[in-house]
Design an enzyme around this catalytic site. Sequence first.
Site, PDB file in Angstrom:
ATOM      1  N   GLU A 153     -10.760 -41.450 -17.799  1.00 54.42           N
ATOM      2  CA  GLU A 153     -10.691 -41.253 -16.345  1.00 54.42           C
ATOM      3  C   GLU A 153     -10.742 -39.778 -15.960  1.00 54.42           C
ATOM      4  O   GLU A 153      -9.815 -39.263 -15.334  1.00 54.42           O
ATOM      5  CB  GLU A 153      -9.376 -41.823 -15.801  1.00 54.42           C
ATOM      6  CG  GLU A 153      -9.139 -43.275 -16.092  1.00 54.42           C
ATOM      7  CD  GLU A 153      -7.753 -43.736 -15.644  1.00 54.42           C
ATOM      8  OE1 GLU A 153      -7.652 -44.878 -15.190  1.00 54.42           O
ATOM      9  OE2 GLU A 153      -6.787 -42.950 -15.729  1.00 54.42           O
ATOM     10  N   PRO A 154     -11.801 -39.065 -16.319  1.00 54.18           N
ATOM     11  CA  PRO A 154     -11.838 -37.644 -15.958  1.00 54.18           C
ATOM     12  C   PRO A 154     -12.015 -37.450 -14.459  1.00 54.18           C
ATOM     13  O   PRO A 154     -12.763 -38.180 -13.816  1.00 54.18           O
ATOM     14  CB  PRO A 154     -13.056 -37.120 -16.721  1.00 54.18           C
ATOM     15  CG  PRO A 154     -13.958 -38.307 -16.845  1.00 54.18           C
ATOM     16  CD  PRO A 154     -13.049 -39.509 -16.984  1.00 54.18           C
ATOM     17  N   CYS A 201       0.537 -18.999   8.256  1.00 52.83           N
ATOM     18  CA  CYS A 201       1.822 -18.354   8.502  1.00 52.83           C
ATOM     19  C   CYS A 201       2.826 -18.687   7.392  1.00 52.83           C
ATOM     20  O   CYS A 201       3.855 -19.302   7.639  1.00 52.83           O
ATOM     21  CB  CYS A 201       2.324 -18.826   9.856  1.00 52.83           C
ATOM     22  SG  CYS A 201       3.820 -18.020  10.365  1.00 52.83           S
ATOM     23  N   GLU A 202       2.480 -18.335   6.155  1.00 53.63           N
ATOM     24  CA  GLU A 202       3.357 -18.562   5.005  1.00 53.63           C
ATOM     25  C   GLU A 202       3.083 -17.448   4.005  1.00 53.63           C
ATOM     26  O   GLU A 202       1.913 -17.145   3.715  1.00 53.63           O
ATOM     27  CB  GLU A 202       3.030 -19.882   4.293  1.00 53.63           C
ATOM     28  CG  GLU A 202       3.077 -21.098   5.173  1.00 53.63           C
ATOM     29  CD  GLU A 202       4.298 -21.970   4.923  1.00 53.63           C
ATOM     30  OE1 GLU A 202       5.081 -21.665   3.997  1.00 53.63           O
ATOM     31  OE2 GLU A 202       4.448 -22.944   5.667  1.00 53.63           O
TER      32      GLU A 202
HETATM   33  C1  LIG Z   1      -5.291 -37.767 -11.655  1.00 51.68           C
HETATM   34  C2  LIG Z   1      -5.561 -38.831 -12.627  1.00 51.68           C
HETATM   35  C3  LIG Z   1      -6.645 -38.730 -13.498  1.00 51.68           C
HETATM   36  C4  LIG Z   1      -7.561 -37.538 -13.553  1.00 51.68           C
HETATM   37  O1  LIG Z   1      -6.941 -36.390 -14.005  1.00 51.68           O
HETATM   38  P1  LIG Z   1      -7.814 -35.053 -14.215  1.00 51.68           P
HETATM   39  O2  LIG Z   1      -6.837 -34.067 -14.689  1.00 51.68           O
HETATM   40  O3  LIG Z   1      -8.372 -34.705 -12.885  1.00 51.68           O
HETATM   41  O4  LIG Z   1      -8.866 -35.370 -15.203  1.00 51.68           O
HETATM   42  C5  LIG Z   1      -6.886 -39.788 -14.349  1.00 51.68           C
HETATM   43  N1  LIG Z   1      -6.097 -40.866 -14.375  1.00 51.68           N
HETATM   44  C6  LIG Z   1      -5.028 -40.999 -13.560  1.00 51.68           C
HETATM   45  C7  LIG Z   1      -4.203 -42.211 -13.626  1.00 51.68           C
HETATM   46  C8  LIG Z   1      -4.719 -39.975 -12.677  1.00 51.68           C
HETATM   47  O5  LIG Z   1      -3.646 -40.088 -11.894  1.00 51.68           O
END
Ligand SMILES: *Cc1c(COP(=O)(O)O)cnc(C)c1O
Length: 427
Positions: free
Chosen positions: A282-283, A351-352
């Site tokens: 899941e990139p 404004c921070e």
């Molecule tokens: C955010 C997330 C990702 C992706 O993470 P990256 O660091 O952007 O690759 C994959 N799986 C899950 C469950 C996430 O919450």
Amino acid sequence: MFTIKDHLEISDDHLIIGGVDTVSLAEEFGTPLYITNESRVIGNFSAYRKAFPDADIYYAAKANGSFAILRMLAREGAGADVFSYGELYMALLAGIPREKILFNGNSKTDFELQKAVDIGVKVSVDSLDELHTLSNLAQGAGKKVEIAFRVNPDVSPKTHPKISTGLRSSKFGIPSEEVVSAYREASRLPGISPCGIHCHIGSQILETTSFTEATHKMMDLVEKVTDIGIDLKFVDMGSGLGIPYKKDEGPAPTPKDHANAIVPIFKEKTKALGISPKLILEPGRFIVADTTILLARVNTVKKAAKNFVGVDAGFNLLVRPTMYDSYHYAVVANKASSPAEETYTIVGPICETGDIFAKDRTLPCIEKGDIIALLDAGAYGFSMSSQYNGRPRCAEVLVKDGKADIIRTREDVQDLMGRQTLPARLM
Ligand SMILES: *Cc1c(COP(=O)(O)O)cnc(C)c1O
């Protein structure tokens, strides 16, 4: 020092992205402006697919949920990891098939779970409580939902604590020692088909040993879960592969390195068990981070405690430096090859005190009207933007082969009203 990324160029002292001059983009579309290079997105996705030829790649939509990006990835055959009904809705609209979507989340509403049931996407279940809710909803709809459990594998990658998600103390997932009984429970419940296992250990990870460690732990669980008769159809290892925001942090692992940390362990174990689940990755960040720059125009230069450069973008558009102390190269886009002469701190208009993009950078002499490009702004950039301080969000442009198209128009002050209304007494 700043070194040009291979999809950026310098020509006539100007920064060029996807064959387009950033200075003319700033003129044509105004600033602040997000610019994404389409070919780079496709290239990064292809690199992942090549590194994991037998896996499914589910793009993590939260990294950059812009519709054009979801659409181009859908066309490349990407699936999606979604964390809300909103992300699910957008992924489906972009043409990502429901069979390639995993609905994640540690605190889903009943409405979201109902949507997952009705649409028929896989759900990554984060607690036994959620499992029971989901079972009831699925039963009510006369359906069976495919689920994975989100496992907390208890590994601690070297990254910013705010993006470390697999620590024992993290809010995500089910502790490893409770995973087997969770699958037992799931296999008893109506409306539930336990067929996957899932983890995601964090983000911006630049060493592969924690991926290896997580894979060992997950494959041990795969064995235990298989032993109690669960037929696992997928093993989702999440992602979190980092990118080299700063060159001097040393070489960053590639998707191939990521694959080498996972695939041999995965293959060996599945072979030994005689099972053939699909591997899922899941990139998010890796696919989009380096594809995009944020352009901002210099409003003012001030010599005070530091040499401050005030630009027209703030942390409402790119919160990473403020939130994660992250580093982004800053390039003076209209003086890109001019010699560096002065040390500047580039700040936004919010404004921070924490509204700082870049501290003590040696850059060419900066004047009002110059254009600053913040590099590697494609992941967790626009997707985390807000209207804080009464600032309409900026436009987004997509470039490809020397051409630029607007993919999101600039908000104006009327958008600040949004859906607000007044009670009658205040009319
Ligand atoms: C955010 C997330 C990702 C992706 O993470 P990256 O660091 O952007 O690759 C994959 N799986 C899950 C469950 C996430 O919450």
